[in-house]
Design an enzyme around this catalytic site. Structure first.
Site, PDB file in Angstrom:
ATOM      1  N   GLY A  87       4.722  -7.361   9.000  1.00  0.00           N
ATOM      2  CA  GLY A  87       4.646  -5.553   8.785  1.00  0.00           C
ATOM      3  C   GLY A  87       4.878  -4.808   7.547  1.00  0.00           C
ATOM      4  O   GLY A  87       5.424  -5.227   7.115  1.00  0.00           O
ATOM      5  N   ARG A  90       8.567  -2.177   3.213  1.00  0.00           N
ATOM      6  CA  ARG A  90       8.847  -1.086   3.018  1.00  0.00           C
ATOM      7  C   ARG A  90       8.084   0.239   2.840  1.00  0.00           C
ATOM      8  O   ARG A  90       8.097   0.985   1.932  1.00  0.00           O
ATOM      9  CB  ARG A  90       9.090  -1.488   1.514  1.00  0.00           C
ATOM     10  CG  ARG A  90       8.229  -2.800   0.825  1.00  0.00           C
ATOM     11  CD  ARG A  90       8.281  -2.639  -0.823  1.00  0.00           C
ATOM     12  NE  ARG A  90       7.469  -3.899  -1.114  1.00  0.00           N
ATOM     13  CZ  ARG A  90       7.174  -4.481  -2.170  1.00  0.00           C
ATOM     14  NH1 ARG A  90       8.496  -3.792  -3.122  1.00  0.00           N
ATOM     15  NH2 ARG A  90       6.213  -5.327  -2.549  1.00  0.00           N
ATOM     16  N   ARG A 175      -4.691  -3.879   8.245  1.00  0.00           N
ATOM     17  CA  ARG A 175      -5.111  -4.777   7.690  1.00  0.00           C
ATOM     18  C   ARG A 175      -5.975  -6.055   9.096  1.00  0.00           C
ATOM     19  O   ARG A 175      -5.567  -5.812  10.224  1.00  0.00           O
ATOM     20  CB  ARG A 175      -4.030  -6.038   6.958  1.00  0.00           C
ATOM     21  CG  ARG A 175      -3.469  -4.305   6.074  1.00  0.00           C
ATOM     22  CD  ARG A 175      -2.083  -4.181   6.488  1.00  0.00           C
ATOM     23  NE  ARG A 175      -1.429  -3.271   5.697  1.00  0.00           N
ATOM     24  CZ  ARG A 175      -1.161  -3.192   4.417  1.00  0.00           C
ATOM     25  NH1 ARG A 175      -1.078  -4.582   3.858  1.00  0.00           N
ATOM     26  NH2 ARG A 175      -0.685  -2.375   3.549  1.00  0.00           N
ATOM     27  N   ASP A 244      -2.999 -10.652   5.446  1.00  0.00           N
ATOM     28  CA  ASP A 244      -1.902  -8.945   5.663  1.00  0.00           C
ATOM     29  C   ASP A 244      -2.588  -8.057   4.055  1.00  0.00           C
ATOM     30  O   ASP A 244      -1.697  -6.962   4.805  1.00  0.00           O
ATOM     31  CB  ASP A 244      -0.622  -9.226   6.075  1.00  0.00           C
ATOM     32  CG  ASP A 244       0.539 -10.354   4.409  1.00  0.00           C
ATOM     33  OD1 ASP A 244      -0.269 -11.515   4.697  1.00  0.00           O
ATOM     34  OD2 ASP A 244       0.972  -9.596   4.203  1.00  0.00           O
ATOM     35  N   ASN A 245      -3.075  -8.595   3.277  1.00  0.00           N
ATOM     36  CA  ASN A 245      -3.413  -7.597   2.499  1.00  0.00           C
ATOM     37  C   ASN A 245      -4.288  -7.699   2.792  1.00  0.00           C
ATOM     38  O   ASN A 245      -5.308  -7.338   1.177  1.00  0.00           O
ATOM     39  CB  ASN A 245      -2.943  -8.366   0.481  1.00  0.00           C
ATOM     40  CG  ASN A 245      -1.168  -8.470   0.726  1.00  0.00           C
ATOM     41  OD1 ASN A 245      -0.115  -7.858   1.395  1.00  0.00           O
ATOM     42  ND2 ASN A 245      -0.463  -9.485   0.418  1.00  0.00           N
TER      43      ASN A 245
HETATM   44  P1  AMP Z   1       3.414  -8.434  -0.189  1.00  0.00           P
HETATM   45  O1  AMP Z   1       3.805  -9.468  -0.779  1.00  0.00           O
HETATM   46  O2  AMP Z   1       4.190  -6.835  -1.229  1.00  0.00           O
HETATM   47  O3  AMP Z   1       2.281  -7.940   0.927  1.00  0.00           O
HETATM   48  O4  AMP Z   1       4.881  -8.351   1.172  1.00  0.00           O
HETATM   49  C1  AMP Z   1       3.895  -8.903   1.937  1.00  0.00           C
HETATM   50  C2  AMP Z   1       5.261  -8.546   3.090  1.00  0.00           C
HETATM   51  O5  AMP Z   1       6.695  -8.807   2.985  1.00  0.00           O
HETATM   52  C3  AMP Z   1       4.828  -7.602   3.826  1.00  0.00           C
HETATM   53  O6  AMP Z   1       5.250  -7.289   4.839  1.00  0.00           O
HETATM   54  C4  AMP Z   1       5.859  -6.538   2.954  1.00  0.00           C
HETATM   55  O7  AMP Z   1       6.326  -5.379   3.897  1.00  0.00           O
HETATM   56  C5  AMP Z   1       6.852  -7.321   2.848  1.00  0.00           C
HETATM   57  N1  AMP Z   1       8.371  -7.099   1.510  1.00  0.00           N
HETATM   58  C6  AMP Z   1       7.776  -7.211   0.615  1.00  0.00           C
HETATM   59  N2  AMP Z   1       8.652  -6.884  -0.244  1.00  0.00           N
HETATM   60  C7  AMP Z   1       9.898  -6.160   0.417  1.00  0.00           C
HETATM   61  C8  AMP Z   1      10.985  -5.776   0.415  1.00  0.00           C
HETATM   62  N3  AMP Z   1      11.978  -5.224  -1.062  1.00  0.00           N
HETATM   63  N4  AMP Z   1      11.792  -4.984   1.067  1.00  0.00           N
HETATM   64  C9  AMP Z   1      11.092  -5.150   2.371  1.00  0.00           C
HETATM   65  N5  AMP Z   1      10.204  -6.306   2.722  1.00  0.00           N
HETATM   66  C10 AMP Z   1       9.175  -6.394   1.990  1.00  0.00           C
HETATM   67 MG    MG Z   2       0.820  -6.132   1.246  1.00  0.00          MG
END
Ligand code: AMP
Ligand code: MG
Length: 488
Positions: A87, A90, A175, A244-245
């Site tokens: 989800g 951030r 996504r 998810d990306n």
């Molecule tokens: P990402 O690798 O940026 O696509 O993130 C993968 C998951 O981790 C997603 O659900 C993001 O919302 C969550 N996420 C990444 N960094 C943070 C953070 N600093 N605080 C909260 N959630 C995060």
């Molecule tokens: Mg992501």
């Protein structure tokens, strides 16, 4: 405000958490045009409330109000493994302007933050900002970046850094993971609503099809197959192709530890956490296909509304098999254009692949080699071709140039016209890691001028821009060994 693509049980009403004393770090006038945002003579929003809005410190400006910001839930496969519920941990969706969703990344904790702090650091926000705008200018579908707003708020990563918010725009941030979420929860009602709304908002032509969900799936595959071919053609490595990306609109989203190739290495890994190389350059097409297979699984219950489960699987499997065809056709067309070829001839694929192999063997700079190729003349002998100096195996590359020149002559290629065509598809300027890092180093010392200069160069990646010629240089040896932190 309605967010028709998502049902209530998939959204969490959450306001951004304010950051102290926000300041502008970067702003894209080009992205601002997308939402008709009036700008002042300093190329920043006329209405100063926009700084606070994009910082997450207010929800109103003179012309807009965003009373219902939300975080959305999705699930997904990370590094090939089912990760369950994820989800927006951030990223907070403020609302919609002129058909664009406005999302603040790094705007604080949500229900989905798990152990995270809900923040993004200045470094990663600048990288996302520059790359989004650079990709757009390269003609590659992407979410856009309107601005980066900084604050001195400390954020802990490997070291202490400071917080920033990246304001992103896209027609939709949905996504594959959103579909996987409903399918995994067996929530067929929501799954169907999501598909219906996606068709209504973004794939209207699928609704005329006798099987709209199948057609929707097929078109999502086509868009993403073309997208990944475009990445390969500019030497872009995404770094984290988790489901998810992956956008269902076929946009490049969620810029993290991405990297453009400097020296060409077919198995280049830009994400230092990806030790196995799952997301290496040469694996991207196959991984995107794998992600489409995840989407196909999530679509089975939709197709099963009108077919048996077996038929549903067969139909989706057939549609999925088109991915490789579309990818292959697009890749070939793009690389033919990169070589300046107008016609299709037997042996073209071999010609392209032999060049890439020679570039790999000699670690030749991907961008500069293709850019330089337009200066080859049909009247050249291989000895005239200056580019041969970049290759170690001269015999192999001389043979290649000889075959290339013969191939150009075989279609009576015109030097001047071909150069014009090639220079409009082979960029001179890409967001090299070292360029981004130099801009980040300055920004961390509160000098944001380099971000603005780099943005200006990258907004016209195909133009010569003589005064910026240094931005086309490959990294010097001391920069080649610099490891860029992947945490964000
Ligand atoms: P990402 O690798 O940026 O696509 O993130 C993968 C998951 O981790 C997603 O659900 C993001 O919302 C969550 N996420 C990444 N960094 C943070 C953070 N600093 N605080 C909260 N959630 C995060
Ligand atoms: Mg992501």
């Amino acid at each position: 405000m309605a967010f028709p693509l998502l049902g209530d049980d998939a959204t969490h009403a959450v306001k951004p958490t304010p950051i102290p004393d926000p300041y502008w770090v970067a702003f894209s006038t080009s992205a601002a045009k997308l939402i008709d945002l009036p700008l002042g003579s300093n190329d920043l929003p006329k209405d100063s409330a926009w700084l606070d809005l994009l910082a997450g410190n207010t929800l109103v400006t003179d012309a807009h109000s965003f009373p219902n910001p939300i975080a959305t839930v999705y699930s997904g496969h990370q590094f090939g493994v089912w990760a369950g519920q994820l989800g927006d941990g951030r990223a907070i969706l403020l609302g919609e302007i002129s058909g664009q969703e406005l999302q603040l990344k790094g705007a604080g904790k949500t229900r989905y933050s798990r152990m995270g702090d809900g923040r993004a650091v200045l470094r990663s926000s600048i990288r996302e900002f520059l790359c989004s705008e650079a990709m757009h200018a390269l003609g590659i579908p992407t979410s856009r970046a309107l601005a980066v707003v900084g604050s001195d708020l400390p954020v802990r990563r490997e070291t202490m850094e400071t917080a920033a918010v990246c304001a992103r725009l896209a027609p939709s941030f949905i996504r594959i993971g959103h579909f996987e979420h409903y399918a995994s929860n067996n929530n067929i009602v929501r799954l169907q609503e999501l598909a219906d709304e996606l068709i209504k908002g973004h794939y209207q032509n699928a609704s005329d099809h006798k099987n709209p969900y199948l057609e929707l799936f097929r078109q999502i595959c086509v868009r993403n197959a073309k997208l990944v071919a475009q990445w390969q053609a500019v030497g872009f490595c995404h770094g984290v192709l988790n489901s998810d990306n992956i956008s269902v609109l076929g946009l490049t989203i969620d810029y993290g530890p991405f990297g453009f190739l400097d020296q060409f290495q077919i198995d280049f890994i830009c994400n230092h956490s990806d030790q196995a190389g799952r997301y290496a350059y040469h694996r991207q097409p196959q991984i995107m296909h794998w992600n489409m297979a995840c989407l196909a699984s999530a679509f089975i219950p939709l197709l099963a509304l009108e077919h048996s489960e077996d038929e549903a699987q067969t139909l989706l499997g057939e549609a999925l098999s088109e991915f490789a065809v579309i990818y292959g056709q697009t890749w070939q067309a793009l690389f033919r254009e990169k070589l300046g070829l107008l016609t299709t001839q037997e042996g073209d694929t071999d010609l392209i692949e032999r060049l890439l192999q020679a570039m790999h063997d000699s670690k030749v700079d991907f961008t500069n080699l293709f850019r330089g190729l337009s200066s080859v003349s049909v009247r050249n002998t291989t000895q005239d071709v200056i580019l041969r100096d970049h290759f170690i195996d001269r015999q192999a590359i001389d043979q290649w140039f000889s075959d290339y020149i013969a191939r150009l002559n075989a279609e009576s290629s015109d030097d001047t016209e071909r150069k014009k065509r090639m220079d409009s598809v082979n960029p001179k300027y890409i967001l090299r890691n070292y360029l981004a890092q130099k801009a980040i180093d300055k920004a961390q010392a509160k000098d944001f001028s380099e971000i603005a200069s780099l943005l200006k160069v990258l907004e016209n990646p195909f133009a010569e821009q003589d005064q910026y010629a240094a931005y086309a240089l490959p990294p010097s040896p001391d920069w080649q060994s610099v490891e860029i932190s992947c945490s964000s």
